[in-house]
Design a protein around this motif. Structure first.
Motif, mmCIF file in Angstrom:
data_model
loop_
_atom_site.group_PDB
_atom_site.id
_atom_site.type_symbol
_atom_site.label_atom_id
_atom_site.label_comp_id
_atom_site.label_asym_id
_atom_site.label_seq_id
_atom_site.Cartn_x
_atom_site.Cartn_y
_atom_site.Cartn_z
ATOM 1 N N ASN A 60 0.856 -1.191 0.000
ATOM 2 C CA ASN A 60 0.000 0.000 0.000
ATOM 3 C C ASN A 60 0.891 1.240 0.000
ATOM 4 O OD1 ASN A 60 -1.654 2.255 0.837
ATOM 5 N ND2 ASN A 60 -3.203 0.779 1.487
ATOM 6 N N TYR A 61 0.925 1.917 -1.145
ATOM 7 C CA TYR A 61 1.807 3.074 -1.298
ATOM 8 C C TYR A 61 1.393 4.226 -0.391
ATOM 9 C CZ TYR A 61 3.773 7.291 -3.401
ATOM 10 O OH TYR A 61 4.398 8.488 -3.585
ATOM 11 N N TYR A 62 0.099 4.382 -0.155
ATOM 12 C CA TYR A 62 -0.389 5.520 0.617
ATOM 13 C C TYR A 62 -0.156 5.346 2.120
ATOM 14 C CZ TYR A 62 -2.613 6.210 -3.875
ATOM 15 O OH TYR A 62 -2.829 6.355 -5.219
ATOM 16 N N LYS A 63 -0.191 4.101 2.592
ATOM 17 C CA LYS A 63 0.043 3.828 4.007
ATOM 18 C C LYS A 63 1.449 3.294 4.271
ATOM 19 C CE LYS A 63 -4.807 2.773 5.034
ATOM 20 N NZ LYS A 63 -5.757 1.741 5.581
ATOM 21 N N PHE A 64 2.195 3.044 3.202
ATOM 22 C CA PHE A 64 3.533 2.474 3.292
ATOM 23 C C PHE A 64 3.533 1.228 4.167
ATOM 24 C CE2 PHE A 64 4.602 6.675 1.732
ATOM 25 C CZ PHE A 64 5.596 6.390 0.808
ATOM 26 N N ALA A 65 2.655 0.296 3.797
ATOM 27 C CA ALA A 65 2.525 -0.946 4.555
ATOM 28 C C ALA A 65 2.263 -2.112 3.603
ATOM 29 C CB ALA A 65 1.386 -0.834 5.562
ATOM 30 N N THR A 66 2.762 -3.288 3.960
ATOM 31 C CA THR A 66 2.545 -4.486 3.159
ATOM 32 C C THR A 66 1.111 -4.984 3.337
ATOM 33 O OG1 THR A 66 4.860 -5.145 3.349
ATOM 34 C CG2 THR A 66 3.285 -6.856 2.763
ATOM 35 N N ILE A 67 0.445 -5.284 2.247
ATOM 36 C CA ILE A 67 -0.917 -5.814 2.288
ATOM 37 C C ILE A 67 -0.886 -7.335 2.362
ATOM 38 C CG2 ILE A 67 -3.111 -5.968 1.052
ATOM 39 C CD1 ILE A 67 -2.419 -3.280 -0.256
ATOM 40 N N CYS A 68 -0.128 -7.946 1.466
ATOM 41 C CA CYS A 68 0.001 -9.395 1.460
ATOM 42 C C CYS A 68 1.214 -9.776 0.617
ATOM 43 C CB CYS A 68 -1.261 -10.080 0.941
ATOM 44 S SG CYS A 68 -1.582 -9.772 -0.827
ATOM 45 N N SER A 69 1.589 -11.031 0.677
ATOM 46 C CA SER A 69 2.677 -11.534 -0.166
ATOM 47 C C SER A 69 2.448 -13.010 -0.455
ATOM 48 C CB SER A 69 4.030 -11.334 0.521
ATOM 49 O OG SER A 69 4.117 -12.097 1.701
ATOM 50 N N PHE A 70 2.946 -13.469 -1.590
ATOM 51 C CA PHE A 70 2.838 -14.873 -1.942
ATOM 52 C C PHE A 70 3.969 -15.211 -2.904
ATOM 53 C CE2 PHE A 70 0.147 -12.324 -4.686
ATOM 54 C CZ PHE A 70 0.465 -12.754 -5.959
ATOM 55 N N THR A 71 4.237 -16.487 -3.044
ATOM 56 C CA THR A 71 5.326 -16.955 -3.895
ATOM 57 C C THR A 71 4.761 -17.693 -5.097
ATOM 58 O OG1 THR A 71 6.790 -17.183 -1.986
ATOM 59 C CG2 THR A 71 7.428 -18.344 -3.988
ATOM 60 N N VAL A 72 5.310 -17.407 -6.266
ATOM 61 C CA VAL A 72 4.896 -18.086 -7.487
ATOM 62 C C VAL A 72 6.108 -18.736 -8.136
ATOM 63 C CG1 VAL A 72 3.067 -16.400 -7.845
ATOM 64 C CG2 VAL A 72 5.252 -16.093 -8.978
ATOM 65 N N ALA A 73 5.865 -19.688 -9.004
ATOM 66 C CA ALA A 73 6.905 -20.377 -9.787
ATOM 67 C C ALA A 73 7.790 -21.244 -8.896
ATOM 68 C CB ALA A 73 7.750 -19.382 -10.572
ATOM 69 N N ASP A 74 8.565 -22.101 -9.522
ATOM 70 C CA ASP A 74 9.472 -22.996 -8.818
ATOM 71 C C ASP A 74 10.773 -22.279 -8.501
ATOM 72 O OD1 ASP A 74 7.597 -25.031 -9.117
ATOM 73 O OD2 ASP A 74 8.404 -25.593 -11.090
ATOM 74 N N GLU A 75 11.560 -22.895 -7.604
ATOM 75 C CA GLU A 75 12.825 -22.292 -7.229
ATOM 76 C C GLU A 75 13.792 -22.219 -8.407
ATOM 77 O OE1 GLU A 75 14.446 -24.335 -3.910
ATOM 78 O OE2 GLU A 75 12.844 -23.735 -2.533
ATOM 79 N N ASP A 76 13.636 -23.133 -9.359
ATOM 80 C CA ASP A 76 14.557 -23.177 -10.493
ATOM 81 C C ASP A 76 14.215 -22.161 -11.577
ATOM 82 O OD1 ASP A 76 15.907 -25.254 -9.273
ATOM 83 O OD2 ASP A 76 14.707 -26.800 -10.278
ATOM 84 N N SER A 77 13.073 -21.499 -11.462
ATOM 85 C CA SER A 77 12.668 -20.510 -12.455
ATOM 86 C C SER A 77 12.647 -19.119 -11.825
ATOM 87 C CB SER A 77 11.291 -20.858 -13.030
ATOM 88 O OG SER A 77 10.319 -20.851 -12.009
ATOM 89 N N ARG A 78 12.400 -18.127 -12.665
ATOM 90 C CA ARG A 78 12.404 -16.750 -12.179
ATOM 91 C C ARG A 78 11.330 -15.933 -12.875
ATOM 92 N NH1 ARG A 78 17.620 -12.722 -11.443
ATOM 93 N NH2 ARG A 78 16.459 -10.827 -11.024
ATOM 94 N N ILE A 79 10.635 -15.104 -12.114
ATOM 95 C CA ILE A 79 9.632 -14.209 -12.686
ATOM 96 C C ILE A 79 10.327 -13.219 -13.611
ATOM 97 C CG2 ILE A 79 7.979 -12.373 -12.177
ATOM 98 C CD1 ILE A 79 7.412 -13.763 -9.524
#
Length: 202
Positions: A60-79
């Motif tokens: 959240n840019y206005y509150k400068f706070a994390t809303i949520c987080s999650f992980t995608v893709a395998d460790e061997d790949s990269r977004i």
């Protein structure tokens, strides 16, 4: 306007382009233990941070706070690419040639798309439609995001496609560039405004 910059120390600095002053600074360690390498802004103003460990952080840019987080893709790949194709919906591609469609509000993966070899670009071309390109086979795939289906695979050139760009004003064509017009038929006749023109960089 505000400019966000990632520093070598893994901090995120926000600068005012008008006053040329530092507005705020966030240490990356407060968000994640991994290095942040990509920032993208959503239509609602929130930010997306991507880390080297394929972690997606909604901020959240206005509150400068994390809303949520999650992980995608395998460790061997990269977004490698991320685009917002609808309100709070993301298309995220990775080096394993997969495009994952996510609904941020519901916190769920909507679709798992197997794309071309070596995805080089993803763009939104109209409501419910995105396009992705492959650098090795040179193809361009048009995806319908509601059902998660490829509606057409295009290959009108002999070179690798390095970048796709949507052209908002078709009168601004540049000589020496390759363009592709997508008809409303290709885009499912959703509306008269469904047609689109994209720039193909080879």
């Amino acid at each position: 306007d505000t400019i966000a910059a990632i520093t070598k120390s893994n901090s995120i600095c926000f600068y005012s382009s008008k006053d040329k002053k530092l507005i705020h600074k966030i240490k990356g360690a407060h968000l994640t233990q991994a290095n942040i390498f990509l920032i993208s802004q959503l239509a609602n103003g929130n930010l997306i941070f991507i880390t080297e460990h394929n972690e997606v952080i909604l901020f959240n840019y206005y509150k400068f706070a994390t809303i949520c987080s999650f992980t995608v893709a395998d460790e061997d790949s990269r977004i490698n690419h991320i685009v917002e194709y609808d309100d709070s919906c993301l298309a995220i591609s990775s080096s394993d040639n997969i495009i994952r469609l996510y609904d941020l509000e519901k916190g769920v993966e909507l679709h798992h798309l197997t794309a071309q070899i070596g995805i080089t670009s993803i763009i939104k071309i109209s409501q419910n439609f995105i396009a992705s390109s492959g650098c090795i086979d040179g193809s361009i795939m048009i995806w319908e995001t509601t059902q998660g289906e490829c509606v057409e695979c295009l290959k009108a050139h002999d070179s690798s496609v390095m970048l796709l760009s949507k052209i908002e004003n078709s009168k601004t064509f540049m000589p020496g560039k390759l363009y592709l017009s997508l008809s409303s038929k290709t885009l499912g006749n959703k509306s008269p405004k469904s047609s689109a023109t994209i720039l193909i960089s080879l």
